[in-house]
Design a protein around this motif. Structure first.
Motif, mmCIF file in Angstrom:
data_model
loop_
_atom_site.group_PDB
_atom_site.id
_atom_site.type_symbol
_atom_site.label_atom_id
_atom_site.label_comp_id
_atom_site.label_asym_id
_atom_site.label_seq_id
_atom_site.Cartn_x
_atom_site.Cartn_y
_atom_site.Cartn_z
ATOM 1 N N PRO A 67 -3.465 -7.121 -8.616
ATOM 2 C CA PRO A 67 -2.680 -6.087 -7.919
ATOM 3 C C PRO A 67 -2.520 -6.389 -6.429
ATOM 4 O O PRO A 67 -2.964 -5.640 -5.560
ATOM 5 C CB PRO A 67 -3.483 -4.810 -8.166
ATOM 6 N N THR A 68 -1.879 -7.504 -6.145
ATOM 7 C CA THR A 68 -1.605 -7.924 -4.778
ATOM 8 C C THR A 68 -0.241 -7.403 -4.335
ATOM 9 O O THR A 68 0.699 -7.372 -5.121
ATOM 10 C CB THR A 68 -1.614 -9.459 -4.664
ATOM 11 N N SER A 69 -0.149 -7.039 -3.051
ATOM 12 C CA SER A 69 1.160 -6.738 -2.480
ATOM 13 C C SER A 69 1.879 -8.047 -2.177
ATOM 14 O O SER A 69 3.079 -8.181 -2.412
ATOM 15 C CB SER A 69 1.012 -5.923 -1.193
ATOM 16 N N VAL A 70 1.115 -8.997 -1.627
ATOM 17 C CA VAL A 70 1.646 -10.306 -1.248
ATOM 18 C C VAL A 70 0.600 -11.371 -1.545
ATOM 19 O O VAL A 70 -0.598 -11.155 -1.323
ATOM 20 C CB VAL A 70 1.964 -10.379 0.263
ATOM 21 N N VAL A 71 1.034 -12.517 -2.006
ATOM 22 C CA VAL A 71 0.188 -13.704 -2.098
ATOM 23 C C VAL A 71 0.695 -14.671 -1.034
ATOM 24 O O VAL A 71 1.804 -15.186 -1.126
ATOM 25 C CB VAL A 71 0.246 -14.351 -3.493
ATOM 26 N N GLY A 87 -11.378 -0.957 -4.776
ATOM 27 C CA GLY A 87 -11.404 0.091 -3.763
ATOM 28 C C GLY A 87 -10.106 0.165 -2.991
ATOM 29 O O GLY A 87 -9.629 1.253 -2.646
ATOM 30 N N LEU A 88 -9.515 -0.993 -2.709
ATOM 31 C CA LEU A 88 -8.244 -1.021 -1.985
ATOM 32 C C LEU A 88 -7.131 -0.402 -2.825
ATOM 33 O O LEU A 88 -6.299 0.354 -2.318
ATOM 34 C CB LEU A 88 -7.874 -2.456 -1.607
ATOM 35 N N VAL A 89 -7.106 -0.731 -4.102
ATOM 36 C CA VAL A 89 -6.100 -0.168 -4.995
ATOM 37 C C VAL A 89 -6.258 1.348 -5.072
ATOM 38 O O VAL A 89 -5.279 2.105 -5.002
ATOM 39 C CB VAL A 89 -6.199 -0.802 -6.394
ATOM 40 N N LYS A 90 -7.492 1.797 -5.190
ATOM 41 C CA LYS A 90 -7.767 3.229 -5.267
ATOM 42 C C LYS A 90 -7.291 3.956 -4.018
ATOM 43 O O LYS A 90 -6.733 5.061 -4.097
ATOM 44 C CB LYS A 90 -9.263 3.451 -5.467
ATOM 45 N N GLU A 91 -7.484 3.341 -2.866
ATOM 46 C CA GLU A 91 -7.111 3.960 -1.591
ATOM 47 C C GLU A 91 -5.664 3.667 -1.196
ATOM 48 O O GLU A 91 -5.214 4.073 -0.127
ATOM 49 C CB GLU A 91 -8.047 3.466 -0.481
ATOM 50 N N GLN A 92 -4.946 2.935 -2.021
ATOM 51 C CA GLN A 92 -3.547 2.555 -1.769
ATOM 52 C C GLN A 92 -3.401 1.797 -0.447
ATOM 53 O O GLN A 92 -2.516 2.071 0.359
ATOM 54 C CB GLN A 92 -2.634 3.784 -1.789
ATOM 55 N N GLY A 133 0.830 -1.200 0.000
ATOM 56 C CA GLY A 133 0.000 0.000 0.000
ATOM 57 C C GLY A 133 0.862 1.247 0.000
ATOM 58 O O GLY A 133 1.828 1.355 -0.745
ATOM 59 N N ASN A 134 0.513 2.197 0.881
ATOM 60 C CA ASN A 134 1.308 3.424 0.963
ATOM 61 C C ASN A 134 2.133 3.474 2.248
ATOM 62 O O ASN A 134 2.476 4.542 2.742
ATOM 63 C CB ASN A 134 0.411 4.662 0.850
ATOM 64 N N THR A 135 2.472 2.280 2.787
ATOM 65 C CA THR A 135 3.240 2.217 4.028
ATOM 66 C C THR A 135 4.707 2.582 3.831
ATOM 67 O O THR A 135 5.412 2.868 4.799
ATOM 68 C CB THR A 135 3.186 0.809 4.643
ATOM 69 N N GLY A 136 5.167 2.509 2.585
ATOM 70 C CA GLY A 136 6.570 2.745 2.325
ATOM 71 C C GLY A 136 7.429 1.503 2.491
ATOM 72 O O GLY A 136 8.654 1.553 2.329
ATOM 73 N N VAL A 137 6.791 0.375 2.796
ATOM 74 C CA VAL A 137 7.498 -0.885 3.016
ATOM 75 C C VAL A 137 7.426 -1.745 1.759
ATOM 76 O O VAL A 137 6.385 -1.817 1.091
ATOM 77 C CB VAL A 137 6.882 -1.649 4.203
ATOM 78 N N LYS A 146 4.459 -1.393 20.008
ATOM 79 C CA LYS A 146 4.376 -2.844 19.874
ATOM 80 C C LYS A 146 3.933 -3.265 18.474
ATOM 81 O O LYS A 146 4.128 -4.416 18.073
ATOM 82 C CB LYS A 146 3.389 -3.413 20.895
ATOM 83 N N ILE A 147 3.296 -2.349 17.756
ATOM 84 C CA ILE A 147 2.724 -2.620 16.437
ATOM 85 C C ILE A 147 3.117 -1.489 15.492
ATOM 86 O O ILE A 147 3.118 -0.316 15.894
ATOM 87 C CB ILE A 147 1.182 -2.678 16.519
ATOM 88 N N ARG A 148 3.410 -1.843 14.250
ATOM 89 C CA ARG A 148 3.696 -0.809 13.248
ATOM 90 C C ARG A 148 2.476 -0.480 12.397
ATOM 91 O O ARG A 148 2.131 0.685 12.224
ATOM 92 C CB ARG A 148 4.846 -1.266 12.341
ATOM 93 N N PHE A 149 1.832 -1.512 11.847
ATOM 94 C CA PHE A 149 0.718 -1.296 10.929
ATOM 95 C C PHE A 149 -0.486 -2.141 11.337
ATOM 96 O O PHE A 149 -0.349 -3.115 12.089
ATOM 97 C CB PHE A 149 1.143 -1.641 9.494
ATOM 98 N N VAL A 150 -1.668 -1.763 10.803
ATOM 99 C CA VAL A 150 -2.924 -2.410 11.204
ATOM 100 C C VAL A 150 -3.738 -2.795 9.970
ATOM 101 O O VAL A 150 -3.856 -2.009 9.014
ATOM 102 C CB VAL A 150 -3.767 -1.469 12.097
ATOM 103 N N GLY A 151 -4.299 -4.007 9.995
ATOM 104 C CA GLY A 151 -5.145 -4.459 8.893
ATOM 105 C C GLY A 151 -6.274 -5.328 9.401
ATOM 106 O O GLY A 151 -6.524 -5.422 10.602
ATOM 107 N N PHE A 152 -6.984 -5.969 8.476
ATOM 108 C CA PHE A 152 -8.004 -6.945 8.860
ATOM 109 C C PHE A 152 -8.087 -8.029 7.801
ATOM 110 O O PHE A 152 -7.646 -7.854 6.667
ATOM 111 C CB PHE A 152 -9.362 -6.285 9.099
#
Length: 346
Positions: free
Chosen positions: A278-282, A240-245, A55-59, A187-193
């Motif tokens: 358009p996956t970051s990871v599979v 929608g995810l791609v649009k929102e990065q 996404g736009n995490t820079g990672v 304790k956490i860097r990023f958050v998802g679901f």
């Protein structure tokens, strides 16, 4: 609210591409817009591994990741540790896990594998089931202990499969309060679901998060050659995810073997298809060294499928996709750990 109405409302709110209004019933013929494709211009190749932006995490994360549930399956703990370390040595830096996998065994094995300098090679993700602040906070601390780390790169709310799950997580005294506190504490860097049941649950979670002024860093969902035809995450959530990065984590590319049972596609075709989106990871299961080698070989030789190849593959899988009989994680409770153990949610 009917499915069509909800997807339309989500599109209007900017949660999902307006082009997809009306999609996702699972009963309609495949007559919507073409599936989105990954732009390889955004991919970096180092050695035999490919890296994509989360996404736009820079990672940057490896385009393929180690599935945590499968790491708990080998009877020999040493085998599981060997698989993780071999993957990391090959540049596969994304590690998936969950608080509940094999009653914590998967996290314990991964924690051992990350010793001796391996932690610095990994982007470490795990998931929590808690829906209350108290349950989530307890699980986060347990994950940290099992994984033998001071910080988890990505923590995800697990199994957001009910329309009310997001309301519980973001409600007063909900799990998101614990997650935010943990992130503030370092304790956490990023958050998802994550979720595997229905695109509507994902859209609802994104909607509730937006109402609460929160934006997820990553979202995990099933993306496979059958999904395109039935309750499709690829068609209804992915744009929608791609649009929102927002980082896209694909899972169940082979549906824990169910997709392969359909005889509609091979394992290599399944992985190539998911990587073409358009996956970051599979994230894929690799409980044996042979499975790991297969994944590494696919990445090494990967070329995005052409539009004609995707069309041919989806044409071949359409019949098998009918009624979700090979995607039972969508249509049965067999994969719903929190349904079998509601106490995990708090």
């Amino acid at each position: 609210m009917q499915r069509r109405e909800f997807i339309h409302a989500a599109a209007t709110a900017g949660v999902v591409s307006p082009l997809l209004t009306g999609r996702g019933t699972g009963a309609e013929p495949d007559k919507g817009p073409a599936l989105l494709r990954f732009d390889t211009a955004n991919e970096v190749v180092r050695g035999d591994m490919r890296y994509r932006k989360l996404g736009n995490t820079g990672v940057e994360v490896s385009c393929i990741g180690v599935g945590g549930h499968h790491i708990g399956r080998p009877a020999d703990e040493a085998e599981g540790i060997k698989i993780i370390r071999t993957a990391l040595d090959a540049g596969m830096n994304f590690l998936d896990n969950c608080w509940d996998y094999h009653d914590g065994l998967s996290e314990l094995r991964m924690g051992k594998a990350l010793q001796d300098g391996y932690r610095k090679k990994a982007f470490l993700m795990t998931k929590i089931d808690g829906r209350t602040k108290a349950a989530a906070a307890k699980q986060i601390d347990q994950c940290l202990l099992r994984l033998r780390t001071d910080v988890i790169d990505l923590v995800q709310h697990h199994e957001m499969i009910r329309m009310e799950d997001a309301d519980r997580v973001f409600g007063e005294g909900g799990a998101q309060e614990a997650v935010e506190a943990a992130r503030k504490a370092g304790k956490i860097r990023f958050v998802g679901f994550t979720g595997h049941k229905d695109p509507l649950a994902h859209l609802r979670t994104l909607e509730v998060a937006k109402e609460n002024g929160f934006r997820f860093d990553a979202v995990q969902m099933p993306l496979n050659v059958l999904d395109a035809h039935f309750r499709s995450f690829a068609r209804d959530v992915l744009p929608g995810l791609v649009k929102e990065q927002i980082g896209v984590l694909g899972m169940k590319s082979m549906g824990d073997g169910l997709v392969l049972q359909s005889k509609a596609a091979t394992a290599v075709e399944c992985l190539n298809y998911a990587l073409t989106l358009p996956t970051s990871v599979v994230i894929t299961g690799m409980e044996t060294m042979d499975r790991l080698k297969q994944a590494l070989d696919v990445v090494k030789s990967f070329k995005p499928l052409t539009e004609d190849q995707v069309a041919a593959l989806l044409g071949r899988t359409k019949e098998a996709a009918a009624k979700g009989r090979y995607e039972r994680f969508k249509t049965t409770p067999d994969f719903d750990g929190t349904a079998k153990h509601p106490e995990w949610m708090g």
